[in-house]
Design a protein around this motif. Structure first.
Motif, mmCIF file in Angstrom:
data_model
loop_
_atom_site.group_PDB
_atom_site.id
_atom_site.type_symbol
_atom_site.label_atom_id
_atom_site.label_comp_id
_atom_site.label_asym_id
_atom_site.label_seq_id
_atom_site.Cartn_x
_atom_site.Cartn_y
_atom_site.Cartn_z
ATOM 1 N N GLN A 116 0.764 -1.099 0.008
ATOM 2 C CA GLN A 116 0.040 -0.030 -0.001
ATOM 3 C C GLN A 116 0.847 1.150 0.068
ATOM 4 O OE1 GLN A 116 -3.372 0.286 -0.358
ATOM 5 N NE2 GLN A 116 -3.238 2.380 -0.330
ATOM 6 N N MET A 117 0.714 2.079 -0.968
ATOM 7 C CA MET A 117 1.725 3.142 -1.192
ATOM 8 C C MET A 117 0.699 4.445 -1.100
ATOM 9 S SD MET A 117 4.110 1.930 -4.331
ATOM 10 C CE MET A 117 2.691 1.882 -5.503
ATOM 11 N N ASN A 118 0.682 5.168 0.013
ATOM 12 C CA ASN A 118 0.334 6.554 0.301
ATOM 13 C C ASN A 118 1.398 7.770 0.114
ATOM 14 O OD1 ASN A 118 -1.860 4.962 0.723
ATOM 15 N ND2 ASN A 118 -1.405 4.850 2.980
ATOM 16 N N SER A 119 0.697 8.871 0.270
ATOM 17 C CA SER A 119 1.282 10.263 -0.154
ATOM 18 C C SER A 119 2.591 9.908 -1.097
ATOM 19 C CB SER A 119 1.789 10.390 1.347
ATOM 20 O OG SER A 119 1.119 10.631 2.160
ATOM 21 N N LEU A 120 2.247 9.451 -2.449
ATOM 22 C CA LEU A 120 3.078 9.225 -3.314
ATOM 23 C C LEU A 120 3.642 10.439 -3.887
ATOM 24 C CD1 LEU A 120 1.166 6.255 -5.285
ATOM 25 C CD2 LEU A 120 3.698 6.200 -4.292
ATOM 26 N N LYS A 121 4.993 10.303 -4.224
ATOM 27 C CA LYS A 121 5.828 11.574 -4.778
ATOM 28 C C LYS A 121 6.415 11.186 -5.896
ATOM 29 C CE LYS A 121 7.640 12.074 0.014
ATOM 30 N NZ LYS A 121 8.773 12.305 0.720
ATOM 31 N N PRO A 122 6.627 12.319 -6.777
ATOM 32 C CA PRO A 122 7.227 11.993 -8.205
ATOM 33 C C PRO A 122 8.534 11.102 -8.093
ATOM 34 C CG PRO A 122 6.512 14.323 -8.003
ATOM 35 C CD PRO A 122 6.455 13.753 -6.704
ATOM 36 N N GLU A 123 9.220 11.271 -7.090
ATOM 37 C CA GLU A 123 10.477 10.695 -6.950
ATOM 38 C C GLU A 123 10.316 8.993 -6.812
ATOM 39 O OE1 GLU A 123 9.900 13.335 -5.329
ATOM 40 O OE2 GLU A 123 10.614 13.155 -3.269
ATOM 41 N N ASP A 124 8.895 8.565 -6.456
ATOM 42 C CA ASP A 124 8.584 7.298 -6.470
ATOM 43 C C ASP A 124 8.360 6.580 -7.622
ATOM 44 O OD1 ASP A 124 6.515 8.191 -3.707
ATOM 45 O OD2 ASP A 124 8.389 7.064 -3.446
ATOM 46 N N THR A 125 8.175 7.178 -8.707
ATOM 47 C CA THR A 125 8.183 6.888 -10.041
ATOM 48 C C THR A 125 9.311 5.776 -10.278
ATOM 49 O OG1 THR A 125 7.193 8.831 -10.959
ATOM 50 C CG2 THR A 125 8.265 7.318 -12.626
ATOM 51 N N ALA A 126 8.822 4.466 -10.543
ATOM 52 C CA ALA A 126 9.661 3.404 -11.052
ATOM 53 C C ALA A 126 8.916 2.275 -11.575
ATOM 54 C CB ALA A 126 10.656 3.149 -9.713
ATOM 55 N N VAL A 127 9.793 1.195 -12.127
ATOM 56 C CA VAL A 127 9.164 -0.120 -12.167
ATOM 57 C C VAL A 127 9.096 -0.909 -10.816
ATOM 58 C CG1 VAL A 127 9.202 -2.197 -13.377
ATOM 59 C CG2 VAL A 127 9.704 -0.066 -14.557
ATOM 60 N N TYR A 128 8.198 -1.517 -10.326
ATOM 61 C CA TYR A 128 8.249 -2.011 -9.024
ATOM 62 C C TYR A 128 8.164 -3.655 -9.282
ATOM 63 C CZ TYR A 128 7.595 2.416 -6.458
ATOM 64 O OH TYR A 128 7.837 3.441 -5.879
ATOM 65 N N TYR A 129 8.978 -4.339 -8.538
ATOM 66 C CA TYR A 129 9.193 -5.566 -8.753
ATOM 67 C C TYR A 129 8.895 -6.283 -7.211
ATOM 68 C CZ TYR A 129 11.802 -4.430 -12.880
ATOM 69 O OH TYR A 129 12.255 -3.941 -14.336
ATOM 70 N N CYS A 130 8.228 -7.329 -7.295
ATOM 71 C CA CYS A 130 8.352 -8.260 -6.168
ATOM 72 C C CYS A 130 9.228 -9.665 -6.366
ATOM 73 C CB CYS A 130 6.942 -8.900 -5.805
ATOM 74 S SG CYS A 130 6.269 -9.958 -7.094
ATOM 75 N N ALA A 131 9.757 -9.908 -5.087
ATOM 76 C CA ALA A 131 10.652 -10.796 -4.884
ATOM 77 C C ALA A 131 10.613 -11.715 -3.851
ATOM 78 C CB ALA A 131 12.298 -10.294 -4.845
ATOM 79 N N ALA A 132 11.091 -13.113 -3.866
ATOM 80 C CA ALA A 132 10.951 -13.876 -2.978
ATOM 81 C C ALA A 132 12.077 -14.930 -2.635
ATOM 82 C CB ALA A 132 9.591 -14.857 -2.937
ATOM 83 N N ASP A 133 12.454 -15.214 -1.290
ATOM 84 C CA ASP A 133 13.381 -16.100 -1.086
ATOM 85 C C ASP A 133 13.107 -16.724 0.366
ATOM 86 O OD1 ASP A 133 16.442 -16.202 -2.601
ATOM 87 O OD2 ASP A 133 15.954 -17.418 -0.808
ATOM 88 N N SER A 134 13.864 -17.856 0.558
ATOM 89 C CA SER A 134 13.804 -18.225 2.000
ATOM 90 C C SER A 134 15.182 -18.718 2.760
ATOM 91 C CB SER A 134 13.074 -19.761 1.808
ATOM 92 O OG SER A 134 13.931 -20.471 0.993
ATOM 93 N N ARG A 135 16.036 -18.117 2.036
ATOM 94 C CA ARG A 135 17.233 -18.346 2.730
ATOM 95 C C ARG A 135 17.749 -17.581 4.003
ATOM 96 N NH1 ARG A 135 21.269 -16.969 -2.182
ATOM 97 N NH2 ARG A 135 19.474 -15.422 -2.610
ATOM 98 N N VAL A 136 18.761 -17.933 4.646
ATOM 99 C CA VAL A 136 19.049 -17.161 6.218
ATOM 100 C C VAL A 136 19.619 -15.751 5.707
ATOM 101 C CG1 VAL A 136 20.719 -17.322 8.030
ATOM 102 C CG2 VAL A 136 19.480 -19.591 7.320
ATOM 103 N N MET A 137 20.063 -15.783 4.606
ATOM 104 C CA MET A 137 20.662 -14.371 4.161
ATOM 105 C C MET A 137 19.730 -13.478 3.965
ATOM 106 S SD MET A 137 22.350 -14.618 0.598
ATOM 107 C CE MET A 137 22.688 -12.735 0.209
ATOM 108 N N THR A 138 18.573 -13.965 3.441
ATOM 109 C CA THR A 138 17.439 -13.192 3.066
ATOM 110 C C THR A 138 16.949 -12.398 4.674
ATOM 111 O OG1 THR A 138 16.563 -14.667 1.476
ATOM 112 C CG2 THR A 138 14.970 -13.036 1.870
#
Length: 127
Positions: A82-104
């Motif tokens: 949920q993205m509120n109070s959006l700013k022009p500098e928030d303009t971007a391509v947004y990606y989701c990612a997943a992992d289960s490692r300890v380093m994550t």
């Protein structure tokens, strides 16, 4: 086959809101930390938010803290931003990612902590 499907991007005026969704298939969703990254033109991909698999803790970058909220619904194998109070500098391509490692869990907003990525969804914030 692991798939992460991001959606919900669009064009919004500064100060507006958007809700991104990431639907996951191909693995046991509740065993994975899920994150959102973004990449603006000419810039590196940066982590903005994540939610852990173990305790549901959330982490945010300083740039979005207080404006963005991440959540997950394990029953629907989905995560949301949920993205509120959006700013022009928030303009971007947004990606989701997943992992289960300890380093994550150790580096939850580092790009190298994630092995599974979805396609991006474009968010454009006009001034």
């Amino acid at each position: 086959e692991v798939q992460l499907q991001a959606s919900g991007g669009g064009l919004v005026h500064a100060g507006g809101s958007l809700r991104l969704s990431c639907i996951v298939s191909g693995f046991t969703f509740d065993g994975y930390t899920i994150a959102w990254f973004r990449q603006a033109p000419g810039k590196e991909r940066e982590g903005v938010a994540c939610i852990t698999n173990t305790d549901g803790n959330t982490y945010y970058s300083d740039a979005v803290k207080g404006r963005f909220t991440m959540s997950r619904d394990n029953a629907k194998s989905s995560a949301y931003l949920q993205m509120n109070s959006l700013k022009p500098e928030d303009t971007a391509v947004y990606y989701c990612a997943a992992d289960s490692r300890v380093m994550t869990a150790m580096y939850p907003l580092e790009r190298s902590s994630y092995g599974y990525w979805g396609q991006g969804t474009l968010v454009t914030v006009s001034s």
